[in-house]
Design a protein around this motif. Structure first.
Motif, PDB file in Angstrom:
ATOM      1  N   VAL A  85       1.568   2.664  26.136  1.00 28.15           N
ATOM      2  CA  VAL A  85       1.145   1.625  25.194  1.00 28.15           C
ATOM      3  C   VAL A  85      -0.375   1.519  25.261  1.00 28.15           C
ATOM      4  N   ILE A  86      -1.004   1.419  24.096  1.00 23.95           N
ATOM      5  CA  ILE A  86      -2.462   1.388  24.002  1.00 23.95           C
ATOM      6  C   ILE A  86      -2.915  -0.018  23.627  1.00 23.95           C
ATOM      7  N   GLN A  87      -3.852  -0.547  24.396  1.00 23.64           N
ATOM      8  CA  GLN A  87      -4.435  -1.852  24.093  1.00 23.64           C
ATOM      9  C   GLN A  87      -5.707  -1.639  23.278  1.00 23.64           C
ATOM     10  N   MET A  88      -5.707  -2.125  22.037  1.00 23.32           N
ATOM     11  CA  MET A  88      -6.868  -1.988  21.170  1.00 23.32           C
ATOM     12  C   MET A  88      -7.902  -3.067  21.511  1.00 23.32           C
ATOM     13  N   ASP A  89      -9.013  -3.077  20.785  1.00 21.39           N
ATOM     14  CA  ASP A  89     -10.058  -4.065  21.033  1.00 21.39           C
ATOM     15  C   ASP A  89      -9.540  -5.475  20.747  1.00 21.39           C
ATOM     16  N   PRO A  90     -10.153  -6.498  21.341  1.00 19.78           N
ATOM     17  CA  PRO A  90      -9.694  -7.876  21.118  1.00 19.78           C
ATOM     18  C   PRO A  90      -9.767  -8.276  19.646  1.00 19.78           C
ATOM     19  N   ILE A  91      -8.776  -9.049  19.216  1.00 18.01           N
ATOM     20  CA  ILE A  91      -8.825  -9.631  17.875  1.00 18.01           C
ATOM     21  C   ILE A  91      -9.119 -11.128  17.941  1.00 18.01           C
ATOM     22  N   MET A  92      -9.048 -11.693  19.143  1.00 16.07           N
ATOM     23  CA  MET A  92      -9.385 -13.108  19.314  1.00 16.07           C
ATOM     24  C   MET A  92      -9.816 -13.347  20.756  1.00 16.07           C
ATOM     25  N   LEU A 108       0.818  -1.206   0.000  1.00 15.95           N
ATOM     26  CA  LEU A 108       0.000   0.000   0.000  1.00 15.95           C
ATOM     27  C   LEU A 108       0.856   1.262   0.000  1.00 15.95           C
ATOM     28  N   GLY A 109       2.167   1.086  -0.020  1.00  9.87           N
ATOM     29  CA  GLY A 109       3.050   2.238  -0.113  1.00  9.87           C
ATOM     30  C   GLY A 109       3.727   2.646   1.169  1.00  9.87           C
ATOM     31  N   TYR A 110       3.421   1.975   2.267  1.00  7.23           N
ATOM     32  CA  TYR A 110       4.098   2.269   3.530  1.00  7.23           C
ATOM     33  C   TYR A 110       5.463   1.584   3.565  1.00  7.23           C
ATOM     34  N   ARG A 111       6.316   2.055   4.439  1.00  3.87           N
ATOM     35  CA  ARG A 111       7.595   1.393   4.697  1.00  3.87           C
ATOM     36  C   ARG A 111       7.430   0.595   5.990  1.00  3.87           C
ATOM     37  N   ALA A 112       7.036  -0.663   5.845  1.00  6.88           N
ATOM     38  CA  ALA A 112       6.798  -1.512   7.010  1.00  6.88           C
ATOM     39  C   ALA A 112       8.044  -2.327   7.329  1.00  6.88           C
ATOM     40  N   SER A 113       8.339  -2.445   8.604  1.00 11.50           N
ATOM     41  CA  SER A 113       9.485  -3.233   9.048  1.00 11.50           C
ATOM     42  C   SER A 113       9.097  -3.977  10.315  1.00 11.50           C
ATOM     43  N   SER A 114       9.891  -4.963  10.686  1.00 11.28           N
ATOM     44  CA  SER A 114       9.578  -5.736  11.887  1.00 11.28           C
ATOM     45  C   SER A 114      10.852  -6.171  12.588  1.00 11.28           C
ATOM     46  N   MET A 115      10.751  -6.317  13.906  1.00 13.83           N
ATOM     47  CA  MET A 115      11.856  -6.791  14.738  1.00 13.83           C
ATOM     48  C   MET A 115      11.348  -7.914  15.631  1.00 13.83           C
ATOM     49  N   MET A 116      12.084  -9.011  15.698  1.00  9.76           N
ATOM     50  CA  MET A 116      11.735 -10.098  16.610  1.00  9.76           C
ATOM     51  C   MET A 116      12.412  -9.845  17.951  1.00  9.76           C
ATOM     52  N   LEU A 117      11.607  -9.775  19.014  1.00 11.10           N
ATOM     53  CA  LEU A 117      12.109  -9.467  20.345  1.00 11.10           C
ATOM     54  C   LEU A 117      11.444 -10.378  21.369  1.00 11.10           C
ATOM     55  N   SER A 118      11.991 -10.415  22.568  1.00 13.19           N
ATOM     56  CA  SER A 118      11.301 -11.089  23.664  1.00 13.19           C
ATOM     57  C   SER A 118      10.125 -10.222  24.091  1.00 13.19           C
ATOM     58  N   VAL A 119       9.198 -10.795  24.837  1.00 11.44           N
ATOM     59  CA  VAL A 119       8.007 -10.044  25.248  1.00 11.44           C
ATOM     60  C   VAL A 119       8.371  -8.782  26.037  1.00 11.44           C
ATOM     61  N   PRO A 120       9.220  -8.857  27.073  1.00 14.83           N
ATOM     62  CA  PRO A 120       9.527  -7.627  27.819  1.00 14.83           C
ATOM     63  C   PRO A 120      10.185  -6.552  26.957  1.00 14.83           C
ATOM     64  N   ILE A 121      11.085  -6.953  26.067  1.00 13.32           N
ATOM     65  CA  ILE A 121      11.778  -5.976  25.228  1.00 13.32           C
ATOM     66  C   ILE A 121      10.830  -5.393  24.186  1.00 13.32           C
ATOM     67  N   ALA A 122       9.883  -6.193  23.714  1.00 13.40           N
ATOM     68  CA  ALA A 122       8.887  -5.681  22.765  1.00 13.40           C
ATOM     69  C   ALA A 122       8.086  -4.550  23.398  1.00 13.40           C
ATOM     70  N   TYR A 123       7.680  -4.733  24.651  1.00 11.36           N
ATOM     71  CA  TYR A 123       6.917  -3.679  25.325  1.00 11.36           C
ATOM     72  C   TYR A 123       7.781  -2.467  25.632  1.00 11.36           C
ATOM     73  N   GLN A 124       9.039  -2.703  25.940  1.00 10.90           N
ATOM     74  CA  GLN A 124       9.940  -1.576  26.165  1.00 10.90           C
ATOM     75  C   GLN A 124      10.100  -0.765  24.886  1.00 10.90           C
ATOM     76  N   ALA A 125      10.166  -1.454  23.744  1.00 10.00           N
ATOM     77  CA  ALA A 125      10.298  -0.764  22.460  1.00 10.00           C
ATOM     78  C   ALA A 125       9.058   0.076  22.161  1.00 10.00           C
ATOM     79  N   LEU A 126       7.875  -0.464  22.429  1.00  9.27           N
ATOM     80  CA  LEU A 126       6.647   0.307  22.223  1.00  9.27           C
ATOM     81  C   LEU A 126       6.602   1.517  23.152  1.00  9.27           C
ATOM     82  N   ALA A 127       6.983   1.308  24.396  1.00  9.89           N
ATOM     83  CA  ALA A 127       6.882   2.371  25.397  1.00  9.89           C
ATOM     84  C   ALA A 127       7.868   3.503  25.154  1.00  9.89           C
TER      85      ALA A 127
END
Length: 252
Positions: free
Chosen positions: A101-108, A54-73
């Motif tokens: 960090v914002i928790q959106m509506d459930p997806i599952m 769609l034209g965005y520059r999307a990227s991803s990083m694999m992290l442990s759960v605590p580090i993932a939240y630290q990255a968001l925060a």
């Protein structure tokens, strides 16, 4: 599932229509973080593929759960598609409460995440958390988990440290999703006894004849024997910076 897929297709078409008419969106970067679980990895790769096209520059990083939240925060990442609750509460809730960090509506909903055993072990009498210690010798005093820092591992470590259900003499064997499931399959071929982290939906439920243990409550893997709800999380300010992608995620 069909309704969710239809909403996703409509949202992709809507995004594509908007973006084709405005190059301003094409320069925007969306940074995903994910943990090495099949379900989260696939969801992240699909979302990344869609946004890239769609034209965005999307990227991803694999992290442990605590580090993932630290990255968001700390604004080093934008989106996490694998917030399994309630087991991640100890890691995620402080970031929700801080507003970073914002928790959106459930997806599952009505997923499951708790301890599991092969069916023959269940039929042999190990059906409840309270039964694990009774069969300590058969289990070699081991419970098999996944990667270090995972919320499920932390629950097991807490159960051992506090001698819950008489597990004080047990050890957790951390590994990876693939490594743990390979171990389970090896054990089942020889009818050996094993207790491991299990979750649903996941392909393990199709290839391993397994049963989930009873006995989980709000102090361990959650009430109703490990019933889980999965959410998307985004960093604070993401909806303002990426309103179209935020709408896409609301329908993902």
């Amino acid at each position: 599932m069909e309704k969710r897929l239809m909403r996703l297709m409509v949202m992709v078409f809507f995004l594509l229509t908007i973006i084709m008419g405005s190059k301003a969106f094409a320069s925007k970067e969306v940074r995903f973080v994910y943990v090495p679980w099949t379900c989260v990895t696939v969801k992240t790769e699909v979302a990344e593929f869609i946004l890239d096209n769609l034209g965005y520059r999307a990227s991803s990083m694999m992290l442990s759960v605590p580090i993932a939240y630290q990255a968001l925060a700390t604004d080093e990442a934008d989106v996490f598609l694998g917030n399994w609750m309630p087991t991640m509460s100890g890691i995620a809730t402080p970031h929700f409460e801080s507003g970073r960090v914002i928790q959106m509506d459930p997806i599952m909903e009505n997923a499951k995440y708790t301890l599991a055993v092969p069916r023959y072990v269940n039929e042999g009498g190990l059906q409840h958390f309270e039964d694990i210690a009774k069969f300590a010798d058969k289990l070699d005093y081991k419970i098999y988990g996944i990667e270090e820092g995972n919320d499920g591992n932390e629950v097991i470590e807490m159960m051992i440290a506090e001698n819950m259900f008489g597990l004080g003499d047990f050890d957790i064997i951390p590994s990876s999703e693939t490594g743990m499931l390979s171990q389970v399959q090896s054990y089942t071929r020889n009818n050996q006894w094993i207790v491991f982290l299990g979750w649903s939906p996941h392909w393990m439920n199709n290839i391993i004849d397994m049963e989930y243990l009873k006995g989980s409550d709000e102090t361990t893997f959650g009430e109703n024997d490990g019933t889980a709800t999965v959410y998307i999380n985004v960093r604070n300010g993401f909806a303002d910076d990426h309103p179209m992608v935020n709408s896409f995620l609301e329908n993902y």
